[in-house]
Design an enzyme around this catalytic site. Structure first.
Site, short mmCIF file in Angstrom:
data_model
loop_
_atom_site.label_atom_id
_atom_site.label_comp_id
_atom_site.label_asym_id
_atom_site.label_seq_id
_atom_site.Cartn_x
_atom_site.Cartn_y
_atom_site.Cartn_z
N GLU A 74 0.85 -1.20 0.00
CA GLU A 74 0.00 0.00 0.00
C GLU A 74 0.88 1.24 0.00
O GLU A 74 1.87 1.30 0.73
CB GLU A 74 -0.89 0.06 1.25
N GLU A 90 -13.46 5.97 -0.30
CA GLU A 90 -14.34 5.06 0.46
C GLU A 90 -15.06 5.88 1.53
O GLU A 90 -14.53 6.15 2.59
CB GLU A 90 -13.53 3.93 1.07
N LYS A 121 -15.53 4.83 5.48
CA LYS A 121 -14.42 4.63 6.42
C LYS A 121 -14.49 5.68 7.53
O LYS A 121 -14.92 6.81 7.32
CB LYS A 121 -13.07 4.74 5.69
N GLU A 175 -8.77 9.73 5.37
CA GLU A 175 -8.99 8.29 5.25
C GLU A 175 -10.02 7.94 4.19
O GLU A 175 -10.00 6.86 3.61
CB GLU A 175 -9.43 7.71 6.60
#
Length: 459
Positions: free
Chosen positions: A245, A299, A302, A308
């Site tokens: 990642e 996303e 999250k 984030e």
């Protein structure tokens, strides 16, 4: 190199903690047709996504959730997990790796940490029993929280208490199974206002390592060499490193500097260029790193700070939030023009090919080579078995266009000739291991180049 080995190609993390994402089938088609991305990493083993990526050729890494790790130390449970989550999809979906958990050591959960390596070993044994261990690797990703004293890079070592009890047996397992050590380096989580240029690959004074006399001009190189130094101290510098990642958010909280669309684009564009260059790092020169950008989409479900939820490089409608050079050129109009003309000229081309290229004779090829190897069909192999070879290889999504009608290797139009091309394509793609030319005893390796006319067998 084994199937899926670290070769410096760019992948992306396909997270699904959002309520506005396109269907997996649409995502798979988009990545295949519109981007240069040839690898994805999933945070589970979602059967709908695995099915969607069947026959695309895109390599897929799946993940075992952390809470399942203790159960998988039992071999029967591990075999059931492989039977339930992998075998229904492989090989049509090109699964190359199973990651056991995510940043387990950083959780400080002693049960998870204690059972991590045994679970990896059980899953590998389950792969062996299913004859999949040569195709699918087992590993686990780590945050850089596993390191201590990481500045300068040469001083880095693994955290006390985990180095010999967990990481040494883990690295030993990875070496034995030819699997990579997966790390999640995030310059975004390591930068300060003073080191922003260092994190973003911009011109900066750099970091000088007085022990090695090496100068670091960007944070990623320093992070990777810190991991390498820690591995080297335990005697495992030969184990490959994969970047599981890495990314930069396009939106953050109001007090964050360097968190916006242009900065995210800048970081990821430099990252792609760095990976593609193959220059390596100061301690690992001329080395490539298989790299997975975080993430494919924002996303919105999250938790945590704003950043984030904003690591995505594409919107949910599959338009880019910013361009980092991974989109394919648009060639729709040229394809349409080609399709129109092809209707008129393909028959003529076939006539010309038939009249100018003789029937292929594997017994009298152009030349031999003591260094190169090709995979060819064994004499007497049954046609039914050879057709299965074609269906298997082309079903994986490998480029079988040369043996399609009108392709350079279409003639002679026989199952044997087409199977031989497909078998060699698979053998070369998978790393030229002897077992990759077995094909149920229908293939054999030769040093005689089977290429003929305009039909080239790669080696």
């Amino acid at each position: 190199m084994r199937s899926g080995g670290a070769d410096g190609s760019i992948g992306v993390n396909y997270g699904t903690l959002a309520n506005n994402l396109p269907p997996p089938q649409q995502v798979a088609e988009f990545l295949l047709r519109s981007t240069l991305i040839n690898r994805i990493r999933l945070f589970d083993a979602d059967p709908l996504i695995l099915k969607a990526f069947a026959n695309t050729g895109i390599t897929v890494t799946v993940t075992v959730p952390n809470d399942q790790i203790p159960h998988l130390t039992n071999l029967t449970s591990a075999q059931k997990w492989i039977s339930d989550h992998i075998q229904p999809h492989f090989p049509s979906t090109n699964i190359i790796r199973i990651l056991v958990g995510n940043e387990v050591i950083s959780t400080a959960d002693h049960l998870l940490i204690r059972t991590l390596v045994p679970a990896m070993q059980s899953l590998h044994t389950a792969l062996v029993s299913a004859s999949l261990h040569r195709r699918i690797q087992i590993s686990t990703p780590h945050s850089l929280g596993i390191l201590s004293d990481s500045t300068p890079p040469s001083s880095a070592k693994f955290r006390r208490g985990y180095n010999t009890q967990v990481l040494k047996p883990l690295l030993s397992f990875l070496r034995t199974t030819s699997s990579p050590f997966v790390v999640n380096p995030y310059p975004f989580f390591g930068y300060s206002p003073e080191t922003l240029d260092f994190a973003l690959f911009r011109p900066n004074p750099g970091l000088f390592d007085h022990h090695t006399k090496l100068l670091y001009t960007n944070m990623l190189d320093a992070q990777l060499d810190s991991v390498y130094s820690a591995m080297d101290k335990l005697g495992f510098s030969d184990v490959e490193i994969v970047i599981g990642e890495i990314g930069w958010p396009s939106e953050g909280d109001i007090d964050q500097i360097g968190v916006d669309v242009s900065t995210a684009a800048e970081f990821n564009k430099h990252l792609v260029a760095r990976v593609d260059s193959g220059t390596g790092t100061p301690l690992m020169p001329n080395r490539s790193f298989e790299t997975y950008i975080f993430a494919l989409f924002d996303e919105n479900l999250k938790s945590g700070p704003t950043s984030e939820r904003n690591f995505g490089i594409f919107r949910s409608d599959l338009t880019p939030i910013y361009d980092i050079g991974i989109l394919r050129p648009k060639v729709i109009n040229r394809r349409r023009i080609f399709a129109v003309f092809a209707n008129f000229f393909i028959p003529l081309r076939i006539v010309q090919v038939r009249s100018s290229i003789p029937e292929k004779n594997p017994g009298s090829p152009a030349q031999g080579s003591p260094e190169k190897r090709w995979c060819v069909t064994k004499p007497g192999a049954e046609t039914v078995a050879l057709q299965r070879n074609i269906d298997y290889v082309c079903g994986l999504g490998l480029d079988c266009r040369p043996i399609n009608e009108g392709g350079l290797c279409y003639l002679p139009n026989t199952v044997k000739a087409h199977s031989e091309y497909a078998m060699n394509l698979f053998y070369q793609t998978m790393g030229k291991y002897k077992f990759d030319c077995d094909f149920d005893k229908t293939g054999e390796i030769t040093t005689i180049n089977p290429s003929y006319g305009d039909c080239e067998y790669h080696a």
